[in-house]
Design an enzyme around this catalytic site. Sequence first.
Site, PDB file in Angstrom:
ATOM      1  N   HIS A   1       0.859  -1.188   0.000  1.00 11.45           N
ATOM      2  CA  HIS A   1       0.000   0.000   0.000  1.00 11.45           C
ATOM      3  C   HIS A   1       0.895   1.238   0.000  1.00 11.45           C
ATOM      4  O   HIS A   1       1.844   1.338   0.778  1.00 11.45           O
ATOM      5  CB  HIS A   1      -0.884  -0.007   1.257  1.00 11.45           C
TER       6      HIS A   1
ATOM      7  N   HIS B   1       2.017  10.965  -2.303  1.00 11.34           N
ATOM      8  CA  HIS B   1       0.737  10.795  -1.626  1.00 11.34           C
ATOM      9  C   HIS B   1       0.030  12.142  -1.694  1.00 11.34           C
ATOM     10  O   HIS B   1       0.355  13.064  -0.947  1.00 11.34           O
ATOM     11  CB  HIS B   1       0.947  10.340  -0.181  1.00 11.34           C
TER      12      HIS B   1
END
Length: 600
Positions: free
Chosen positions: A131, A177
């Site tokens: 992830h 991110h």
Amino acid sequence: MVKKKEMKKEIYKYKVLNFLTRKFELKKQEPSLDIKEAFHMFAKGGEYMSNDQLLGFMLEHQGDKNCTLMDLEVVLLQIAGNSNTTSREQGLSLMEFINFLLLDDFNGPLKTEVHHDMSAPLSHYFMYTGHNSYLTGNQLTSDCSDKPIIEALQQGVRVIELDLWPSSNEDGIKVVHGRTLTTPVLLTKCLESIKKYAFVKSDFPVILTLEDHLTSKLQAKFTEKATQIFGDMLYYPKTDYLTEFPSPESLKNLVVISTKPPKEYAHSNSVMDKGSNNNHMQNESEPSSGEEEELWNVELPDSMAQLTTEENNVSDEDTNICDFKPNQQNAPEYKHLIAIHGGKSKGSVKDRLKADSEVVKRLSLSEKKLKSASESHGKDIIRFTQKNILRVYPKGERIKSTNFRPHLGWMYGAQMVAFNMQGHGKSLWLMQGMFRANGGCGYVKKPEFLTRKNSHEDEFDPRRTLPVKQILRVNVYLGVGWRSDFGATHFDLFSPPDFYTKVCLVGVPTDCVKKRTRVIKDNWLPVWDEEFEFPLTVPELALLRIEVKDKDKGKDDFAGQTCLPVSELRLGFRSVALHDRKGKKFKSVKLLMRFQLEIF
């Protein structure tokens, strides 16, 4: 100054005493009765075990049916190198036999080769999944880098996640991110590292799950870069939509792309007519994917809170932010790279779990949404994962990159249980344990009850108490190697450590049990010689978690851990190597254990 000198004297005395008592400790340890009985039985009552007798032990007692004398020769020479000439000619003594059993490379608890059927569709396998694979630390402020991607691939991870955003750099695309304070890394750097390290640990496919926030022009640029860097390694699906996923075997040494395909923009103008406000456009037009959309439940500075709120309004991997921008044309080349399609996210969870009989897809759910869905739609989830792929990712509150218990996904057939590989701890140890199965290739065949279609009454329900199928008996005999891998004063300043072993069974709720040995005080070479029983209702999903600790007045000290898939255990006496907190194998620390299985 005086105190420091006194301390040094005490440490010196302690080291001298340890040195003088080391041989005494070795002789003092009495081998387990089980081991002595096995030795004497195959040595025909003699003091030494010949090579032929040792082969008989490996075939009959250990069940290693493919073992040959030739296999044993190198190992026996290694042991004999430390023995006198007479003992070499006579065979193995009892102590040499124990040393032989402790050779984890030869006598480890798991098979080292791929042995599952790899010709079934991808949906029939659990996949070692990362992830936000590019993050070095927490989810909000850490650096993005290719290094965690490299480390993951070296450990056998097969599913890598990249978040793609427009950038002013030479690439035009950055990996970061989004809407956080993380620092980006170049897309090119990530792709080049993936190419270099994709198949160093395993030949089976690497799947790139893309969270795509690109315009159609940048999607075309991604396509250009991916085809240029990966070349023949890049998999192109033969049709726009698959009716069944290809097998891991057919995708060997290939890189597979998974994301939501770009939409056609026939209705983009009408979308814009609804209002020019971006948030309005997003809320009206973008279906919520349910992916990483929970608000982080922590107090943040105003600027950070604003970032997380904005992030909450944008779906993750299943939504392309360019989908509703006007006057853009689709990027057909990009579309044709996508083999595993992210599914539509409209409707309730139950609606999203309805399997399409025509095409297969991938759906992503947070651990929160999966847990909630499993309480009322557990069987729907299992039916969905028989043909389609389900990805489960950590909830948004896990800012420190912690992980959840992976069985939450595995029990319902979820193939991609996505973990933060930098989030070291018990949950990650379980993940590492599962993927030690099948030779550590990163793909583990799901149990048949999760892949076959059953009548409604026979469908698997992990919450239901089932009859016991097997009883696993685990013996913990002794441990070695701490003196080599740890400093003399690592555990205690003035005395040897007080070791004990925790043996835990982790699986479906009814199978979960925790047990532990007694504490062996003041000994670097603990001998426990204890046996534990574990009744198993679903052995196919069971993991055996083993951890050694040093008993202390305050918090007990960590001394090693490992996790083993029960369905893969080699029975008999086995050398079980322990690992550090990050999952790296110690050079010398290991346990001598025994595994026996009673099947009903």
